[in-house]
Scaffold this motif. Structure first.
Motif, short mmCIF file in Angstrom:
data_model
loop_
_atom_site.label_atom_id
_atom_site.label_comp_id
_atom_site.label_asym_id
_atom_site.label_seq_id
_atom_site.Cartn_x
_atom_site.Cartn_y
_atom_site.Cartn_z
N MET A 1 1.09 -1.41 0.18
CA MET A 1 0.22 -0.05 0.02
C MET A 1 1.12 1.15 0.30
SD MET A 1 -2.78 1.52 3.09
CE MET A 1 -3.83 -0.13 1.90
N GLY A 2 0.69 2.02 -0.67
CA GLY A 2 1.42 3.58 -1.26
C GLY A 2 1.13 4.33 -0.05
N ARG A 3 1.32 5.98 -0.49
CA ARG A 3 0.90 6.67 0.70
C ARG A 3 -0.78 7.20 0.20
NH1 ARG A 3 1.51 12.78 -0.14
NH2 ARG A 3 1.16 12.51 -2.41
N GLN A 4 -1.77 7.54 1.40
CA GLN A 4 -2.52 7.14 1.34
C GLN A 4 -3.45 9.35 1.11
OE1 GLN A 4 -5.05 4.45 1.02
NE2 GLN A 4 -3.12 4.26 0.36
N LEU A 5 -4.18 9.29 0.25
CA LEU A 5 -5.03 10.63 0.66
C LEU A 5 -6.07 10.78 -0.09
CD1 LEU A 5 -2.73 13.36 -1.70
CD2 LEU A 5 -3.05 12.68 1.09
N THR A 6 -6.93 11.44 0.69
CA THR A 6 -8.44 11.38 0.63
C THR A 6 -8.43 11.85 -0.74
OG1 THR A 6 -8.18 13.54 0.99
CG2 THR A 6 -9.08 11.95 3.16
N TYR A 7 -9.79 11.93 -1.29
CA TYR A 7 -9.59 12.45 -2.44
C TYR A 7 -9.81 14.13 -2.65
CZ TYR A 7 -12.77 12.91 -6.92
OH TYR A 7 -13.11 12.97 -8.24
N LYS A 8 -9.95 14.59 -1.91
CA LYS A 8 -10.77 16.45 -1.66
C LYS A 8 -8.87 16.15 -1.68
CE LYS A 8 -11.70 16.85 2.97
NZ LYS A 8 -12.60 17.98 3.43
N ALA A 9 -8.04 15.72 -0.68
CA ALA A 9 -6.56 15.73 -0.88
C ALA A 9 -5.56 15.64 -1.78
CB ALA A 9 -5.84 15.98 0.48
N ALA A 10 -6.30 14.56 -2.74
CA ALA A 10 -5.20 14.60 -3.65
C ALA A 10 -5.77 15.72 -4.54
CB ALA A 10 -6.29 13.36 -4.56
N VAL A 11 -7.08 16.31 -4.65
CA VAL A 11 -7.74 17.38 -5.91
C VAL A 11 -6.10 18.65 -4.93
CG1 VAL A 11 -9.66 19.42 -5.98
CG2 VAL A 11 -9.90 17.22 -5.86
N ASN A 12 -6.38 18.95 -3.95
CA ASN A 12 -5.62 20.38 -3.39
C ASN A 12 -4.11 19.46 -4.02
OD1 ASN A 12 -3.74 21.49 -0.65
ND2 ASN A 12 -6.24 22.08 -0.53
N GLU A 13 -3.74 19.09 -3.73
CA GLU A 13 -2.10 18.99 -4.11
C GLU A 13 -2.05 18.84 -5.58
OE1 GLU A 13 0.45 16.07 -2.40
OE2 GLU A 13 -0.44 14.41 -3.67
N ALA A 14 -2.75 18.40 -6.36
CA ALA A 14 -3.33 18.84 -7.63
C ALA A 14 -2.29 19.94 -8.05
CB ALA A 14 -3.52 18.04 -8.64
N ILE A 15 -4.11 20.74 -7.36
CA ILE A 15 -3.23 22.58 -7.69
C ILE A 15 -2.03 22.44 -7.00
CG2 ILE A 15 -4.52 24.70 -6.72
CD1 ILE A 15 -7.61 22.96 -6.24
N ARG A 16 -1.68 22.26 -5.93
CA ARG A 16 -0.46 22.90 -5.45
C ARG A 16 0.55 22.57 -6.73
NH1 ARG A 16 -0.74 24.81 -0.04
NH2 ARG A 16 -2.13 24.14 1.22
N ILE A 17 0.67 21.81 -7.09
CA ILE A 17 2.11 21.69 -8.15
C ILE A 17 2.08 22.10 -9.00
CG2 ILE A 17 2.45 19.05 -9.39
CD1 ILE A 17 1.47 17.55 -7.40
N ALA A 18 0.37 22.14 -9.17
CA ALA A 18 0.09 23.23 -11.27
C ALA A 18 1.05 24.52 -10.62
CB ALA A 18 -1.07 22.72 -11.67
N MET A 19 0.23 24.99 -8.89
CA MET A 19 0.51 26.43 -9.47
C MET A 19 2.32 26.52 -9.08
SD MET A 19 -2.92 27.92 -7.55
CE MET A 19 -2.48 29.52 -7.79
N ARG A 20 2.63 25.98 -8.45
CA ARG A 20 4.16 25.50 -8.38
C ARG A 20 5.27 26.13 -9.64
NH1 ARG A 20 3.89 21.46 -3.47
NH2 ARG A 20 3.22 23.16 -1.95
N LYS A 21 4.71 25.06 -10.31
CA LYS A 21 5.41 25.12 -11.12
C LYS A 21 5.03 25.65 -13.44
CE LYS A 21 6.79 20.02 -10.63
NZ LYS A 21 6.74 18.84 -11.38
N ASP A 22 3.75 26.99 -12.80
CA ASP A 22 3.27 27.56 -14.04
C ASP A 22 2.57 27.89 -13.07
OD1 ASP A 22 2.15 28.28 -15.70
OD2 ASP A 22 1.75 27.17 -16.63
N SER A 23 3.88 29.65 -13.22
CA SER A 23 3.21 30.71 -12.66
C SER A 23 1.95 31.45 -13.04
CB SER A 23 4.14 31.96 -12.48
OG SER A 23 5.14 32.34 -13.89
N ASN A 24 2.01 30.95 -14.03
CA ASN A 24 0.42 31.51 -15.04
C ASN A 24 -1.10 31.27 -14.15
OD1 ASN A 24 1.06 32.86 -17.27
ND2 ASN A 24 2.32 31.36 -18.16
N VAL A 25 -1.43 30.07 -14.17
CA VAL A 25 -1.69 29.30 -12.96
C VAL A 25 -2.69 29.77 -12.07
CG1 VAL A 25 -2.65 27.41 -12.33
CG2 VAL A 25 -1.21 26.76 -13.76
#
Length: 337
Positions: A1-25
């Protein structure tokens, strides 16, 4: 079993990754920060949307990239379309898909058509994320499943992931695409947990997944109901009934191949869809099977949907409206018998 996240935490993490990597987001929507602009009163990041999905984003990225908007869906979706044409990559939260009606011209005539009408001279990389689905006693104005309305419009990509893993990868793929994409999040999924890698990854556009292999019947389902179908399939294994569960993930474009290949193996199919029964994804898949997979069928196509009625507030009525595990099991056994 890998790292466990809730669905809403996974959404939040995706947004953070996208915003960190692209200042236009950028991100905008109603109450996604909750108090932005009132920092001098000690009010900031008070809510993070109705389910706390965007909690913490304004503190990391500031109020120049995370915007609370007025209660004016047509206005802020239109603003996001303009921002996308000007070079940004807006992520818009439409609090509930039920609110699309007051902004539908933006969805129907603006976002999906502008790249085409300008001959490809502009791109419109807007992503809309929105809540859908019954089960939270939210009554008729906050409980609908309406993805078929958007799938019908040329120019939109659409997806309805059923797991934390898929929603993270799907949202990252959506934000980075140069076309309008709408992500449907079923509110009953928000607190489920699953394996989610820490790294940045994207789902492939238009590719579904066999969530469980089987040989007796194909079960095609969408979003939250994939999880119910899986529970029923696991239960039926004890009765020597082998159900294959298909999650298309992407509603547009639809992975036709994964559905037809499964049907070729099993010869029987149940399609489960929480959307309204007329002209929904289930009828679209049924039409696909009738035109491209008819020779594979050993039994009539079966569709399982809610009744053609609004979602009720009364618990006993909403429970009857919903597609339960018992209804899925009954339908599978009727097809096989």
């Amino acid at each position: 079993m890998g790292r466990q996240l809730t669905y809403k935490a996974a959404v939040n993490e995706a947004i953070r990754i996208a915003m960190r990597k692209d200042s236009n987001v950028i991100m905008l929507g109603e109450d996604i920060a909750g108090g932005a602009g009132r920092e001098e009163q000690g009010i900031e990041d008070a809510w993070g949307g109705p389910y706390g999905v965007s909690k913490g984003l304004i503190k990391e990225f500031g109020n120049k990239r995370v915007f609370d908007t007025p209660i004016s869906e047509s206005g802020f979706i239109g603003a996001a379309i303009g921002a996308a044409m000007a070079g940004l990559r807006p992520l818009v939260e439409l609090m509930y898909v039920d609110f699309a009606g007051v902004s539908f011209d933006q969805f129907l005539n603006q976002a999906p058509k502008l790249r085409f009408m300008f001959g490809g001279q502009v791109i419109v990389p807007i992503t809309v994320k929105t809540l859908m689905g019954c089960g939270w006693r939210n009554a008729g104005h906050h409980s609908q499943t309406l993805y078929s309305l958007f799938v019908h419009i040329p120019g939109w990509y659409a997806l309805a992931p059923s797991s934390p893993h898929d929603v993270k990868g799907g949202l990252l793929a959506a934000i980075r695409n140069d076309n309008p994409v709408i992500l449907f999040e079923h509110k009953m999924l928000y607190n489920i947990t699953g394996d989610v890698p820490e790294e940045d990854y994207e789902l492939k556009f238009g590719k579904g997944e066999v969530k469980k292999s089987g040989k007796d019947i194909t079960v095609v389902s969408f979003s939250f109901l994939v999880n119910r179908a899986l529970k029923v399939a696991e239960k039926l294994e004890k009765e020597n009934i082998s159900a294959e569960v298909i999650d298309p993930i992407w509603l547009a474009p639809l992975d036709e191949e994964i559905i037809l290949n499964s049907l070729k193996k099993t010869g029987k199919v149940l399609i489960i869809d929480e959307d309204n029964p007329r002209c929904n994804m289930a009828t679209d898949v049924a039409a696909l099977i009738a035109t491209k997979g008819f020779d594979y069928l050993d039994a009539p196509v079966r569709i399982l949907t809610p009744p053609n009625a609004p979602v009720a507030y009364a618990p006993i009525l909403e429970d009857n409206y919903m597609i339960s595990e018992e209804k899925i099991e009954k339908a599978i056994k009727e097809i096989l018998n």
